[in-house]
Design a protein around this motif. Sequence first.
Motif, PDB file in Angstrom:
ATOM      1  N   VAL A  34      52.227 -58.099 -62.242  1.00 58.35           N
ATOM      2  CA  VAL A  34      53.040 -58.249 -61.026  1.00 58.35           C
ATOM      3  C   VAL A  34      53.428 -59.692 -61.554  1.00 58.35           C
ATOM      4  O   VAL A  34      54.642 -60.122 -61.352  1.00 58.35           O
ATOM      5  N   SER A  35      52.692 -60.717 -61.841  1.00 62.60           N
ATOM      6  CA  SER A  35      53.037 -62.154 -62.115  1.00 62.60           C
ATOM      7  C   SER A  35      54.195 -61.819 -63.306  1.00 62.60           C
ATOM      8  O   SER A  35      55.172 -62.788 -63.514  1.00 62.60           O
ATOM      9  N   ALA A  36      53.701 -61.309 -64.342  1.00 59.22           N
ATOM     10  CA  ALA A  36      54.693 -61.127 -65.471  1.00 59.22           C
ATOM     11  C   ALA A  36      55.984 -60.818 -65.297  1.00 59.22           C
ATOM     12  O   ALA A  36      56.930 -61.062 -65.411  1.00 59.22           O
ATOM     13  N   GLU A  37      56.222 -59.613 -64.419  1.00 54.72           N
ATOM     14  CA  GLU A  37      57.191 -58.904 -63.811  1.00 54.72           C
ATOM     15  C   GLU A  37      58.092 -59.870 -62.964  1.00 54.72           C
ATOM     16  O   GLU A  37      59.207 -59.981 -63.119  1.00 54.72           O
ATOM     17  N   THR A  38      57.469 -60.594 -62.211  1.00 55.54           N
ATOM     18  CA  THR A  38      58.061 -61.536 -61.311  1.00 55.54           C
ATOM     19  C   THR A  38      58.815 -62.792 -61.803  1.00 55.54           C
ATOM     20  O   THR A  38      59.886 -63.127 -61.702  1.00 55.54           O
ATOM     21  N   SER A  39      57.970 -63.137 -62.902  1.00 54.25           N
ATOM     22  CA  SER A  39      58.693 -64.168 -63.656  1.00 54.25           C
ATOM     23  C   SER A  39      59.632 -63.771 -64.520  1.00 54.25           C
ATOM     24  O   SER A  39      60.672 -64.656 -64.915  1.00 54.25           O
ATOM     25  N   ILE A  40      59.771 -62.521 -64.884  1.00 55.92           N
ATOM     26  CA  ILE A  40      61.044 -62.038 -65.769  1.00 55.92           C
ATOM     27  C   ILE A  40      62.074 -61.756 -64.942  1.00 55.92           C
ATOM     28  O   ILE A  40      63.234 -62.180 -65.396  1.00 55.92           O
ATOM     29  N   VAL A  41      61.934 -61.469 -63.773  1.00 54.45           N
ATOM     30  CA  VAL A  41      63.169 -61.321 -62.836  1.00 54.45           C
ATOM     31  C   VAL A  41      63.616 -62.766 -62.359  1.00 54.45           C
ATOM     32  O   VAL A  41      64.817 -62.797 -62.235  1.00 54.45           O
ATOM     33  N   VAL A  42      62.573 -63.728 -62.191  1.00 62.37           N
ATOM     34  CA  VAL A  42      63.187 -64.992 -61.906  1.00 62.37           C
ATOM     35  C   VAL A  42      64.032 -65.419 -63.208  1.00 62.37           C
ATOM     36  O   VAL A  42      65.228 -66.190 -62.853  1.00 62.37           O
ATOM     37  N   THR A  43      63.431 -65.376 -64.300  1.00 65.32           N
ATOM     38  CA  THR A  43      64.230 -65.863 -65.526  1.00 65.32           C
ATOM     39  C   THR A  43      65.548 -65.269 -65.709  1.00 65.32           C
ATOM     40  O   THR A  43      66.528 -65.655 -65.926  1.00 65.32           O
ATOM     41  N   TYR A  44      65.670 -63.884 -65.173  1.00 69.29           N
ATOM     42  CA  TYR A  44      66.832 -63.138 -65.763  1.00 69.29           C
ATOM     43  C   TYR A  44      67.868 -63.615 -64.611  1.00 69.29           C
ATOM     44  O   TYR A  44      68.959 -63.617 -64.839  1.00 69.29           O
ATOM     45  N   VAL A  45      67.417 -63.879 -63.210  1.00 67.47           N
ATOM     46  CA  VAL A  45      68.472 -64.377 -62.256  1.00 67.47           C
ATOM     47  C   VAL A  45      68.657 -65.948 -62.663  1.00 67.47           C
ATOM     48  O   VAL A  45      70.042 -66.165 -62.699  1.00 67.47           O
ATOM     49  N   LYS A  46      67.998 -66.583 -63.177  1.00 65.87           N
ATOM     50  CA  LYS A  46      68.325 -67.905 -63.726  1.00 65.87           C
ATOM     51  C   LYS A  46      69.365 -67.881 -64.828  1.00 65.87           C
ATOM     52  O   LYS A  46      70.304 -68.644 -64.938  1.00 65.87           O
ATOM     53  N   LEU A  47      69.069 -67.061 -65.993  1.00 62.49           N
ATOM     54  CA  LEU A  47      70.061 -66.647 -66.911  1.00 62.49           C
ATOM     55  C   LEU A  47      71.440 -65.980 -66.462  1.00 62.49           C
ATOM     56  O   LEU A  47      72.552 -66.406 -67.027  1.00 62.49           O
ATOM     57  N   ILE A  48      71.466 -65.223 -65.697  1.00 61.93           N
ATOM     58  CA  ILE A  48      72.709 -64.518 -64.961  1.00 61.93           C
ATOM     59  C   ILE A  48      73.504 -65.699 -64.083  1.00 61.93           C
ATOM     60  O   ILE A  48      74.809 -65.737 -64.332  1.00 61.93           O
ATOM     61  N   ASN A  49      72.920 -66.625 -63.836  1.00 59.49           N
ATOM     62  CA  ASN A  49      73.532 -67.774 -63.165  1.00 59.49           C
ATOM     63  C   ASN A  49      73.882 -68.880 -64.168  1.00 59.49           C
ATOM     64  O   ASN A  49      74.243 -70.105 -63.713  1.00 59.49           O
ATOM     65  N   GLU A  50      73.749 -68.598 -65.321  1.00 61.43           N
ATOM     66  CA  GLU A  50      73.918 -69.855 -66.428  1.00 61.43           C
ATOM     67  C   GLU A  50      73.358 -70.782 -66.423  1.00 61.43           C
ATOM     68  O   GLU A  50      73.765 -71.941 -66.614  1.00 61.43           O
ATOM     69  N   ASP A  51      72.037 -70.833 -65.924  1.00 58.98           N
ATOM     70  CA  ASP A  51      71.156 -72.050 -65.649  1.00 58.98           C
ATOM     71  C   ASP A  51      70.096 -71.654 -66.834  1.00 58.98           C
ATOM     72  O   ASP A  51      69.328 -70.949 -66.912  1.00 58.98           O
ATOM     73  N   HIS A  52      70.268 -72.733 -67.669  1.00 60.36           N
ATOM     74  CA  HIS A  52      69.223 -72.845 -69.049  1.00 60.36           C
ATOM     75  C   HIS A  52      67.833 -73.437 -68.837  1.00 60.36           C
ATOM     76  O   HIS A  52      66.929 -73.434 -69.639  1.00 60.36           O
ATOM     77  N   ARG A  53      67.781 -73.827 -67.420  1.00 55.68           N
ATOM     78  CA  ARG A  53      66.193 -74.552 -67.307  1.00 55.68           C
ATOM     79  C   ARG A  53      65.518 -73.535 -66.484  1.00 55.68           C
ATOM     80  O   ARG A  53      64.947 -73.665 -65.642  1.00 55.68           O
ATOM     81  N   TRP A  54      65.162 -72.167 -67.250  1.00 54.35           N
ATOM     82  CA  TRP A  54      64.386 -71.381 -66.871  1.00 54.35           C
ATOM     83  C   TRP A  54      62.943 -71.425 -67.170  1.00 54.35           C
ATOM     84  O   TRP A  54      62.094 -70.793 -66.338  1.00 54.35           O
ATOM     85  N   TRP A  55      62.556 -72.548 -68.014  1.00 51.99           N
ATOM     86  CA  TRP A  55      61.110 -72.450 -68.393  1.00 51.99           C
ATOM     87  C   TRP A  55      60.326 -72.850 -67.167  1.00 51.99           C
ATOM     88  O   TRP A  55      59.200 -72.181 -67.123  1.00 51.99           O
ATOM     89  N   TRP A  56      60.583 -73.854 -66.490  1.00 52.00           N
ATOM     90  CA  TRP A  56      59.562 -74.027 -65.333  1.00 52.00           C
ATOM     91  C   TRP A  56      59.762 -73.201 -64.435  1.00 52.00           C
ATOM     92  O   TRP A  56      58.475 -72.931 -63.750  1.00 52.00           O
ATOM     93  N   TYR A  57      60.851 -72.659 -63.994  1.00 48.55           N
ATOM     94  CA  TYR A  57      60.810 -71.473 -62.978  1.00 48.55           C
ATOM     95  C   TYR A  57      59.764 -70.393 -63.531  1.00 48.55           C
ATOM     96  O   TYR A  57      59.264 -69.633 -62.739  1.00 48.55           O
ATOM     97  N   ALA A  58      59.900 -70.169 -64.636  1.00 59.05           N
ATOM     98  CA  ALA A  58      59.112 -69.034 -65.246  1.00 59.05           C
ATOM     99  C   ALA A  58      57.540 -69.501 -65.042  1.00 59.05           C
ATOM    100  O   ALA A  58      56.686 -68.465 -65.137  1.00 59.05           O
ATOM    101  N   PHE A  59      57.153 -70.710 -65.163  1.00 60.48           N
ATOM    102  CA  PHE A  59      55.825 -71.059 -65.150  1.00 60.48           C
ATOM    103  C   PHE A  59      55.333 -71.008 -63.692  1.00 60.48           C
ATOM    104  O   PHE A  59      54.384 -70.492 -63.293  1.00 60.48           O
ATOM    105  N   PHE A  60      56.424 -71.718 -62.890  1.00 55.20           N
ATOM    106  CA  PHE A  60      55.676 -71.836 -61.364  1.00 55.20           C
ATOM    107  C   PHE A  60      55.830 -70.746 -60.632  1.00 55.20           C
ATOM    108  O   PHE A  60      55.157 -70.660 -59.356  1.00 55.20           O
ATOM    109  N   SER A  61      56.848 -69.931 -60.618  1.00 59.95           N
ATOM    110  CA  SER A  61      56.869 -68.732 -59.786  1.00 59.95           C
ATOM    111  C   SER A  61      55.689 -67.715 -59.856  1.00 59.95           C
ATOM    112  O   SER A  61      55.147 -67.467 -58.765  1.00 59.95           O
ATOM    113  N   PRO A  62      54.983 -67.407 -61.008  1.00 60.04           N
ATOM    114  CA  PRO A  62      53.968 -66.760 -60.806  1.00 60.04           C
ATOM    115  C   PRO A  62      52.604 -67.678 -60.631  1.00 60.04           C
ATOM    116  O   PRO A  62      51.449 -67.541 -60.350  1.00 60.04           O
ATOM    117  N   GLY A  63      52.785 -68.899 -60.953  1.00 62.19           N
ATOM    118  CA  GLY A  63      51.538 -69.943 -60.737  1.00 62.19           C
ATOM    119  C   GLY A  63      51.662 -70.220 -59.361  1.00 62.19           C
ATOM    120  O   GLY A  63      50.340 -70.875 -59.168  1.00 62.19           O
TER     121      GLY A  63
END
Length: 131
Positions: A34-63
């Motif tokens: 579930v944490s891997a899937e949540t992180s992928i969804v958050v990263t996908y939303v960040k990339l759709i919004n053309e935000d290249h700073r997905w790194w920390w969101y991918a770490f802190f959302s499941p963290g």
Amino acid sequence: MSVELLFILNSLWHSEIYAMFGFLFFVFLVVLVVSAETSIVVTYVKLINEDHRWWWYAFFSPGSVGLYVFLYSLLYLFMNQTLDGMNLLSDIIVMSYMGVISVLLSVMIGSIGFLASFCFVNVIFSGLRVD
């Protein structure tokens, strides 16, 4: 997860025997997936919004699971009737142990989420051809 966390905290602080290791492993695998899937969804939303700073969101959302565990351990400490007779030093020791456990859990699950998002980004950008 909260029921399983209650059993783990009871066995940790009340010297009870924890005997459901198979179920704990299953819950651990579900939390990782579930944490891997949540992180992928958050990263996908960040990339759709053309935000290249997905790194920390991918770490802190499941963290943030570590924050949940720490807050649940605070609730467990203050609501459990058998731990009320403890003094301030014992409370500090319990909270420091739970703080360390929460930080380690947050780093572990955040790393799993980041690695899942990193693999996802590599897969979606590997098919991109720049001419």
